[in-house]
Design a protein around this motif. Structure first.
Motif, PDB file in Angstrom:
ATOM      1  N   GLY A  67       0.814  -1.214   0.000  1.00  0.00           N
ATOM      2  CA  GLY A  67       0.000   0.000   0.000  1.00  0.00           C
ATOM      3  C   GLY A  67       0.845   1.261   0.000  1.00  0.00           C
ATOM      4  O   GLY A  67       0.515   2.244  -0.661  1.00  0.00           O
ATOM      5  N   PHE A  68       1.937   1.237   0.757  1.00  0.00           N
ATOM      6  CA  PHE A  68       2.854   2.377   0.751  1.00  0.00           C
ATOM      7  C   PHE A  68       3.478   2.533  -0.634  1.00  0.00           C
ATOM      8  O   PHE A  68       3.598   3.639  -1.149  1.00  0.00           O
ATOM      9  N   ALA A  69       3.883   1.411  -1.230  1.00  0.00           N
ATOM     10  CA  ALA A  69       4.495   1.463  -2.561  1.00  0.00           C
ATOM     11  C   ALA A  69       3.522   2.023  -3.584  1.00  0.00           C
ATOM     12  O   ALA A  69       3.877   2.866  -4.412  1.00  0.00           O
ATOM     13  N   TRP A 134      -8.257  -5.329   3.367  1.00  0.00           N
ATOM     14  CA  TRP A 134      -7.177  -5.558   2.420  1.00  0.00           C
ATOM     15  C   TRP A 134      -7.644  -6.319   1.188  1.00  0.00           C
ATOM     16  O   TRP A 134      -7.130  -6.085   0.081  1.00  0.00           O
ATOM     17  N   GLN A 135      -8.625  -7.179   1.311  1.00  0.00           N
ATOM     18  CA  GLN A 135      -9.188  -7.809   0.118  1.00  0.00           C
ATOM     19  C   GLN A 135      -9.796  -6.731  -0.785  1.00  0.00           C
ATOM     20  O   GLN A 135      -9.603  -6.743  -2.002  1.00  0.00           O
ATOM     21  N   ARG A 136     -10.538  -5.803  -0.177  1.00  0.00           N
ATOM     22  CA  ARG A 136     -11.200  -4.730  -0.929  1.00  0.00           C
ATOM     23  C   ARG A 136     -10.189  -3.776  -1.559  1.00  0.00           C
ATOM     24  O   ARG A 136     -10.285  -3.457  -2.737  1.00  0.00           O
ATOM     25  N   THR A 137      -9.194  -3.315  -0.785  1.00  0.00           N
ATOM     26  CA  THR A 137      -8.256  -2.326  -1.323  1.00  0.00           C
ATOM     27  C   THR A 137      -7.313  -2.936  -2.357  1.00  0.00           C
ATOM     28  O   THR A 137      -6.960  -2.271  -3.326  1.00  0.00           O
ATOM     29  N   CYS A 138      -6.923  -4.174  -2.150  1.00  0.00           N
ATOM     30  CA  CYS A 138      -6.089  -4.834  -3.162  1.00  0.00           C
ATOM     31  C   CYS A 138      -6.874  -5.036  -4.455  1.00  0.00           C
ATOM     32  O   CYS A 138      -6.363  -4.771  -5.548  1.00  0.00           O
ATOM     33  N   ALA A 143      -4.981  -6.108  -7.545  1.00  0.00           N
ATOM     34  CA  ALA A 143      -4.105  -7.090  -6.905  1.00  0.00           C
ATOM     35  C   ALA A 143      -4.944  -8.059  -6.080  1.00  0.00           C
ATOM     36  O   ALA A 143      -6.131  -7.831  -5.849  1.00  0.00           O
ATOM     37  N   VAL A 144      -4.324  -9.110  -5.641  1.00  0.00           N
ATOM     38  CA  VAL A 144      -4.978 -10.090  -4.781  1.00  0.00           C
ATOM     39  C   VAL A 144      -4.229 -10.102  -3.457  1.00  0.00           C
ATOM     40  O   VAL A 144      -3.003 -10.245  -3.424  1.00  0.00           O
ATOM     41  N   GLU A 147      -2.548 -13.512   3.038  1.00  0.00           N
ATOM     42  CA  GLU A 147      -2.163 -13.394   4.447  1.00  0.00           C
ATOM     43  C   GLU A 147      -0.651 -13.405   4.630  1.00  0.00           C
ATOM     44  O   GLU A 147      -0.157 -13.069   5.698  1.00  0.00           O
ATOM     45  N   GLU A 148       0.095 -13.755   3.604  1.00  0.00           N
ATOM     46  CA  GLU A 148       1.559 -13.722   3.669  1.00  0.00           C
ATOM     47  C   GLU A 148       2.126 -12.356   3.279  1.00  0.00           C
ATOM     48  O   GLU A 148       3.328 -12.118   3.441  1.00  0.00           O
ATOM     49  N   ASP A 149       1.279 -11.450   2.750  1.00  0.00           N
ATOM     50  CA  ASP A 149       1.763 -10.114   2.386  1.00  0.00           C
ATOM     51  C   ASP A 149       2.354  -9.421   3.610  1.00  0.00           C
ATOM     52  O   ASP A 149       1.840  -9.571   4.727  1.00  0.00           O
TER      53      ASP A 149
END
Length: 167
Positions: A67-69, A134-138, A143-144, A147-149
């Motif tokens: 998200g920062f990137a 995070w599902q929604r924002t990705c 992106a997908v 949980e390992e992100d």
């Protein structure tokens, strides 16, 4: 009215920063690094989370490294500052990063979930809400989420305005 986040008012944020710097002549300089950001991905969520900062227990936040990137913002550093704006883009508080850790989703603990101050402050509600977020924002950026992100787990202090500053 739309629930889209309004862009931050950078001129007003810079004015807030200058007021903070002028009141804190030791240890903070006008040119010090700071970012201007909003919580969440909608006006309603930004306002709700900011209210938990200004009138409640929220002293932590979590964001995907990706998200920062995507936003072009640097990863926070201990001691760095950020100006949090409401959903309409108005700057409301200056926050200072106090503790940072990068880890996967399953590395969050009860204490962090409580410090994030959202919902009922349990680890279960933290996991449920952040998983959906995070599902929604990705998905919104094509992106997908996994949980390992990598996630930046950040604890912060409110340092400005003085009437809201942590003691």
């Amino acid at each position: 009215m739309t629930d889209d986040l309004a862009p931050p008012d950078l001129a007003a944020a810079q004015q807030m920063w200058q007021e903070y710097v002028a009141a804190r002549p030791v240890g903070v300089a006008a040119g010090d690094e700071h970012t201007v950001e909003q919580f969440g991905d909608s006006r309603g969520l930004a306002d709700e989370l900011l209210r938990l900062v200004t009138h409640g227990p929220k002293r932590a936040t979590a964001e995907l490294v990706a998200g920062f990137a995507t936003s072009g913002d640097p990863l926070p550093r201990v001691g760095s500052h950020w100006i949090a704006c409401d959903g309409a883009g108005r700057p409301r508080v200056v926050l200072r990063s106090m503790e940072l850790r990068i880890g996967p989703f399953d590395s969050v603990d009860e204490a962090f979930a409580r410090d994030e101050g959202e919902d009922d402050r349990t680890l279960k509600s933290w996991a449920d809400n952040h998983r959906r977020y995070w599902q929604r924002t990705c998905a919104a950026r094509g992106a997908v989420w996994s949980e390992e992100d990598e996630i930046v787990f950040e604890r912060f202090a409110v340092v400005w305005p003085p009437e809201l500053a942590d003691r």
